[in-house]
Enzyme design. Sequence first.
Site, PDB file in Angstrom:
ATOM      1  N   TYR A 146       0.825  -1.216   0.000  1.00  9.16           N
ATOM      2  CA  TYR A 146       0.000   0.000   0.000  1.00  9.16           C
ATOM      3  C   TYR A 146       0.858   1.265   0.000  1.00  9.16           C
ATOM      4  CZ  TYR A 146      -4.710  -1.831   0.837  1.00  9.16           C
ATOM      5  OH  TYR A 146      -5.939  -2.434   0.706  1.00  9.16           O
ATOM      6  N   LYS A 195       2.797 -15.030   3.446  1.00  7.36           N
ATOM      7  CA  LYS A 195       3.040 -15.845   2.251  1.00  7.36           C
ATOM      8  C   LYS A 195       4.542 -16.105   2.246  1.00  7.36           C
ATOM      9  CE  LYS A 195       1.723 -17.704  -1.689  1.00  7.36           C
ATOM     10  NZ  LYS A 195       0.849 -18.882  -1.775  1.00  7.36           N
ATOM     11  N   ASP A 227      -3.315 -18.031   1.474  1.00  6.85           N
ATOM     12  CA  ASP A 227      -4.276 -18.743   0.618  1.00  6.85           C
ATOM     13  C   ASP A 227      -5.034 -19.797   1.423  1.00  6.85           C
ATOM     14  OD1 ASP A 227      -1.745 -19.868   0.804  1.00  6.85           O
ATOM     15  OD2 ASP A 227      -1.633 -20.542  -1.271  1.00  6.85           O
ATOM     16  N   ASP A 251      -6.773  -6.662   4.211  1.00  5.72           N
ATOM     17  CA  ASP A 251      -7.842  -6.048   3.410  1.00  5.72           C
ATOM     18  C   ASP A 251      -8.680  -7.137   2.751  1.00  5.72           C
ATOM     19  OD1 ASP A 251      -9.297  -4.051   1.939  1.00  5.72           O
ATOM     20  OD2 ASP A 251      -8.075  -4.593   0.190  1.00  5.72           O
ATOM     21  N   ASP A 255     -12.777  -8.844   3.790  1.00  2.00           N
ATOM     22  CA  ASP A 255     -13.949  -8.980   2.910  1.00  2.00           C
ATOM     23  C   ASP A 255     -14.402 -10.441   2.853  1.00  2.00           C
ATOM     24  OD1 ASP A 255     -13.597  -6.259   2.273  1.00  2.00           O
ATOM     25  OD2 ASP A 255     -14.236  -6.573   0.198  1.00  2.00           O
TER      26      ASP A 255
END
Length: 362
Positions: A146, A195, A227, A251, A255
């Site tokens: 970001y 990750k 994942d 982020d 969701d």
Amino acid sequence: MSKTNINIAVLPGDGIGPEIMSEALRVFDAVKEKSKFTFTLEHGLIGGAAYDSCKSHFPEETRKLVNKSDVVLFGAVGGPVDKQQDEKWKGCEVNSILALRKELKLFANIRPVSISEKMIDISPLKLNPNKLPDLVIVRELLGDIYFGEKKRFFEGDLQVAEDICRYDSEQIEKIAHFAFSLARTRRKNVSSVDKANVLETSRLWREVVSKVSLEYPDVTLQHILVDNCAMQLITKPEAFDVVLCPNLFGDILSDAAAVIPGSLGVLASASKGAENKYLFEPPSGSAPDIAGMNIANPVGMISCVSMMFSVVFGENHISEMIKKAIDSVFDSGIFTKDLSNMARSKIVSTSQFVDEVLKKLK
Ligand code: IPM
Ligand code: MG
């Protein structure tokens, strides 16, 4: 909070921001007398709404307002997907909400996701009533891809874009301490997301989080690849307590976790900054396609008000009162359109939903 009068900056922003904000403030007005604090509210412009009147997504006046305030209530920013190249919307999110996070040094974002037994039917997931999900996503908010350098250049005829993904050990330590301390007030379980099989920033993340965990021997730590975490959040959400994430993964996973209660519109979030500054925003976004139609779900924004009372003022009784009122409206089968897949439900407008919440609060 040691002071008695609290300054709140109200930034409704764009899209559904203004309508969910004004509805949430009706709830705030109904409970504020129960607080031992008094409040001064001041409205400010942010995002496209600010651009319209002063050609800036984050005007100087708003910057001054948020800096002198103790708490910021933030609606949403951003315009329609097909209008991103218009002057009004170009760079809107980066210039407004991301700049605001940087300005107030909001390093930690907390996104609670839970569902009460009565509400279990709203969830599209098959949940076990004896083991209901109750998790908190702790998202680092000032680092990662970001805020790294962004570049656009040519290599011969080829157009290239780059976003640098960067973390330093201090940033990771800070958010890790935050997550472990929070876990101590809950079920003492931290799942740290990364990750690390691919990314160097993730390998540093994992090392630093492991080191910090040694100071919290009473808290269990598991490392989980992002994942895999995305899948497990949906298949066994009840297994998670505190989910500690770098900015981008946080982020996306927040969701994904919205599937648990059934709509992104019911979630709230709190961000903590330097000098005990707090910002509350629903992670739902500005939803320009339904803006101004009085159909948006106000629960996320109302829950932000509820969270403000518990997180900033330690007034859990007020926070619980609001939560119970919302739950009992749901329980009586009343929903906004986003939750219309419910059998036997009555669909009401944004303001009618809040009318019902206010009746329950009486
Ligand atoms: C969120 C939003 C923001 C983010 C956008 C609007 C920049 O998606 O708060 O989750 O990516 O942080
Ligand atoms: Mg988001």
